[in-house]
Design an enzyme around this catalytic site. Structure first.
Site, PDB file in Angstrom:
ATOM      1  N   GLU A  10      -0.711  -9.323  -0.509  1.00 18.56           N
ATOM      2  CA  GLU A  10      -2.137  -9.573  -0.246  1.00 18.56           C
ATOM      3  C   GLU A  10      -2.935  -9.602  -1.552  1.00 18.56           C
ATOM      4  O   GLU A  10      -3.847 -10.420  -1.716  1.00 18.56           O
ATOM      5  CB  GLU A  10      -2.674  -8.495   0.709  1.00 18.56           C
ATOM      6  N   GLU A  30       4.585  -5.037   7.319  1.00 17.64           N
ATOM      7  CA  GLU A  30       3.822  -3.976   8.000  1.00 17.64           C
ATOM      8  C   GLU A  30       4.263  -3.761   9.435  1.00 17.64           C
ATOM      9  O   GLU A  30       4.204  -2.639   9.954  1.00 17.64           O
ATOM     10  CB  GLU A  30       2.318  -4.295   7.971  1.00 17.64           C
ATOM     11  N   GLY A  81       0.571  -4.980   0.918  1.00 17.72           N
ATOM     12  CA  GLY A  81      -0.639  -5.065   0.089  1.00 17.72           C
ATOM     13  C   GLY A  81      -0.384  -5.742  -1.250  1.00 17.72           C
ATOM     14  O   GLY A  81      -1.318  -6.266  -1.870  1.00 17.72           O
ATOM     15  N   ALA A 125       0.876  -1.179   0.000  1.00 16.38           N
ATOM     16  CA  ALA A 125       0.000   0.000   0.000  1.00 16.38           C
ATOM     17  C   ALA A 125       0.909   1.224   0.000  1.00 16.38           C
ATOM     18  O   ALA A 125       2.062   1.152   0.439  1.00 16.38           O
ATOM     19  CB  ALA A 125      -0.880  -0.020   1.235  1.00 16.38           C
TER      20      ALA A 125
HETATM   21  N1  COA Z   1       4.652   3.186  -0.547  1.00  9.48           N
HETATM   22  C1  COA Z   1       5.047   4.346  -1.083  1.00  9.48           C
HETATM   23  N2  COA Z   1       6.171   4.483  -1.811  1.00  9.48           N
HETATM   24  C2  COA Z   1       6.933   3.393  -1.974  1.00  9.48           C
HETATM   25  C3  COA Z   1       6.588   2.139  -1.441  1.00  9.48           C
HETATM   26  C4  COA Z   1       5.382   2.062  -0.694  1.00  9.48           C
HETATM   27  N3  COA Z   1       4.948   0.912  -0.167  1.00  9.48           N
HETATM   28  N4  COA Z   1       7.548   1.248  -1.773  1.00  9.48           N
HETATM   29  C5  COA Z   1       8.447   1.914  -2.501  1.00  9.48           C
HETATM   30  N5  COA Z   1       8.074   3.208  -2.624  1.00  9.48           N
HETATM   31  C6  COA Z   1       8.780   4.276  -3.342  1.00  9.48           C
HETATM   32  C7  COA Z   1       9.996   4.777  -2.562  1.00  9.48           C
HETATM   33  O1  COA Z   1       9.598   5.722  -1.587  1.00  9.48           O
HETATM   34  C8  COA Z   1      10.822   5.376  -3.674  1.00  9.48           C
HETATM   35  O2  COA Z   1      10.263   6.625  -4.034  1.00  9.48           O
HETATM   36  P1  COA Z   1      11.252   7.883  -4.328  1.00  9.48           P
HETATM   37  O3  COA Z   1      12.097   7.431  -5.495  1.00  9.48           O
HETATM   38  O4  COA Z   1      10.315   8.981  -4.682  1.00  9.48           O
HETATM   39  O5  COA Z   1      12.034   8.091  -3.093  1.00  9.48           O
HETATM   40  C9  COA Z   1      10.568   4.427  -4.843  1.00  9.48           C
HETATM   41  O6  COA Z   1       9.343   3.768  -4.549  1.00  9.48           O
HETATM   42  C10 COA Z   1      11.652   3.365  -5.024  1.00  9.48           C
HETATM   43  O7  COA Z   1      11.790   2.664  -3.798  1.00  9.48           O
HETATM   44  P2  COA Z   1      13.195   2.561  -2.999  1.00  9.48           P
HETATM   45  O8  COA Z   1      12.880   2.338  -1.552  1.00  9.48           O
HETATM   46  O9  COA Z   1      14.084   3.699  -3.336  1.00  9.48           O
HETATM   47  O10 COA Z   1      13.781   1.209  -3.647  1.00  9.48           O
HETATM   48  P3  COA Z   1      14.824   0.222  -2.979  1.00  9.48           P
HETATM   49  O11 COA Z   1      15.242  -0.702  -4.072  1.00  9.48           O
HETATM   50  O12 COA Z   1      15.862   0.932  -2.222  1.00  9.48           O
HETATM   51  O13 COA Z   1      13.957  -0.636  -1.907  1.00  9.48           O
HETATM   52  C11 COA Z   1      12.027  -1.842  -1.122  1.00  9.48           C
HETATM   53  C12 COA Z   1      12.903  -1.466  -2.328  1.00  9.48           C
HETATM   54  C13 COA Z   1      10.823  -2.620  -1.663  1.00  9.48           C
HETATM   55  C14 COA Z   1      12.824  -2.742  -0.165  1.00  9.48           C
HETATM   56  C15 COA Z   1      11.564  -0.553  -0.373  1.00  9.48           C
HETATM   57  O14 COA Z   1      11.020   0.333  -1.322  1.00  9.48           O
HETATM   58  C16 COA Z   1      10.530  -0.798   0.684  1.00  9.48           C
HETATM   59  O15 COA Z   1      10.838  -1.292   1.763  1.00  9.48           O
HETATM   60  N6  COA Z   1       9.254  -0.422   0.407  1.00  9.48           N
HETATM   61  C17 COA Z   1       8.190  -0.486   1.378  1.00  9.48           C
HETATM   62  C18 COA Z   1       7.714  -1.916   1.557  1.00  9.48           C
HETATM   63  C19 COA Z   1       6.618  -1.981   2.612  1.00  9.48           C
HETATM   64  O16 COA Z   1       6.835  -1.706   3.773  1.00  9.48           O
HETATM   65  N7  COA Z   1       5.411  -2.355   2.179  1.00  9.48           N
HETATM   66  C20 COA Z   1       4.294  -2.500   3.054  1.00  9.48           C
HETATM   67  C21 COA Z   1       3.520  -1.247   3.117  1.00  9.48           C
HETATM   68  S1  COA Z   1       2.137  -1.399   4.194  1.00  9.48           S
END
Ligand code: COA
Length: 285
Positions: free
Chosen positions: A113, A133, A110, A65
């Site tokens: 999910e 989460e 999400g 999400a």
């Molecule tokens: N919500 C909003 N934005 C998200 C996102 C999310 N769930 N997951 C990734 N993004 C965005 C990042 O903020 C980043 O945006 P920016 O370039 O404007 O800063 C872009 O997507 C790329 O992600 P980034 O984190 O830079 O890539 P990465 O390769 O370093 O890491 C992940 C990849 C998947 C490990 C990391 O993005 C992450 O942990 N995301 C969240 C996962 C999460 O907690 N999901 C559950 C949500 S309830």
């Protein structure tokens, strides 16, 4: 037509690609509302026999999400957000036409999910799965606590949700979280389409009734109505109590559904074709 999705119908297979690769296809309000419209299309468009949900780019299916929409939500708004996600994902899971998730990279929160609401899952070797989460002080809110447990069992599901660890494709395959792994990104949609093409040749009524009966067995048998009521629990939270939520008996439903198939032309065609040693041609009647 859509802002955040790309859609295409080829050979009766509807492909929905979530198209926010710069945000790893995170599910914001726009994506959720357009996904809901796309799911309506699957239900309503007679040209569509089955569907694929996938993500744009090579890095992510869906990374969760959209966390940027979380700050400032009240408890009631949080619950309403969850309820909307539940309704959409429940419609995917209970769709009478098969929906496959083609997972090309991260399927987190999400995103996992959403993949689990689909009827089955295929992934690339670089796919990574998780319910992180808890790292945000949250729990999975779009059905993950239930569907991960249904798919891989309680012990593994609890460990993955509590630790927030990432699960690699090979482990996900061993656990039964994904049905197939493909080596190359470009094989993913080809393999998914191959599988759906096989199913598209079957009788649609029988396909729909199998999905329905399996969902009852998996625990989705209780009536999931909008008239849910909530009761306080002793820990300061609330427990959802379904109104009219009698659990459906899957064995009973299977008997009725079996009978319903006998009422179709397709069942007669299938049995006749077998006896005449030819391939059946199903029409959905
Ligand atoms: N919500 C909003 N934005 C998200 C996102 C999310 N769930 N997951 C990734 N993004 C965005 C990042 O903020 C980043 O945006 P920016 O370039 O404007 O800063 C872009 O997507 C790329 O992600 P980034 O984190 O830079 O890539 P990465 O390769 O370093 O890491 C992940 C990849 C998947 C490990 C990391 O993005 C992450 O942990 N995301 C969240 C996962 C999460 O907690 N999901 C559950 C949500 S309830």
């Amino acid at each position: 037509m859509y802002k955040t999705l790309h859609t295409d119908v080829t050979d009766s297979i509807f492909t929905v690609t979530i198209n926010r690769p710069d945000k790893l296809n995170a599910l914001n309000k726009d994506v959720m509302s357009e996904l809901s419209q796309a799911v309506d299309e699957i239900y309503e468009n007679d040209e569509i026999r089955s569907a694929i949900i996938t993500g744009a780019g090579t890095k992510a299916f869906v990374a969760g999400a959209d966390i940027s929409e979380f700050l400032g939500l009240t408890r009631e708004q949080g619950q309403a957000l969850s309820a909307r996600g539940h309704d959409l994902f429940f419609r995917i899971a209970s769709c009478p036409k098969p929906i496959a998730a083609a997972i090309n990279g991260f399927a987190l929160g999400g995103g996992l999910e959403l993949a689990m609401a689909c009827h089955f899952r295929l992934c690339t070797t670089n796919a990574k799965f998780g319910q992180p989460e808890v790292n945000l002080g949250l729990i999975p809110g779009y059905g993950g606590t239930q569907r991960l447990t249904q798919l891989i069992g309680r012990g593994r599901a609890i460990e993955i949700m509590l630790s927030a660890r990432m699960v690699e494709a090979t482990e996900a395959h061993v656990m039964g979280l994904v049905n197939y792994i493909v080596e190359e990104q470009n094989e993913l949609l080809t393999k998914t389409r191959e599988l759906l093409s096989i199913i598209n040749e079957k009788g649609p009524v029988a396909v729909a009734r199998i999905i329905e009966c399996v969902n009852i067995a998996a625990g989705d048998g209780a009536f999931f109505g909008s008239a849910a009521v909530w009761e306080a629990d002793p820990f300061g939270g609330e427990t959802r109590v379904e109104e009219g939520g009698a659990v459906r008996n899957g064995f009973q439903r299977e008997q009725e559904a079996f009978g319903e198939c006998f009422g179709t032309e397709d069942m007669k065609e299938g049995a006749k074709a077998f006896l005449e040693k030819r391939k059946a041609v199903f029409t959905g009647k």
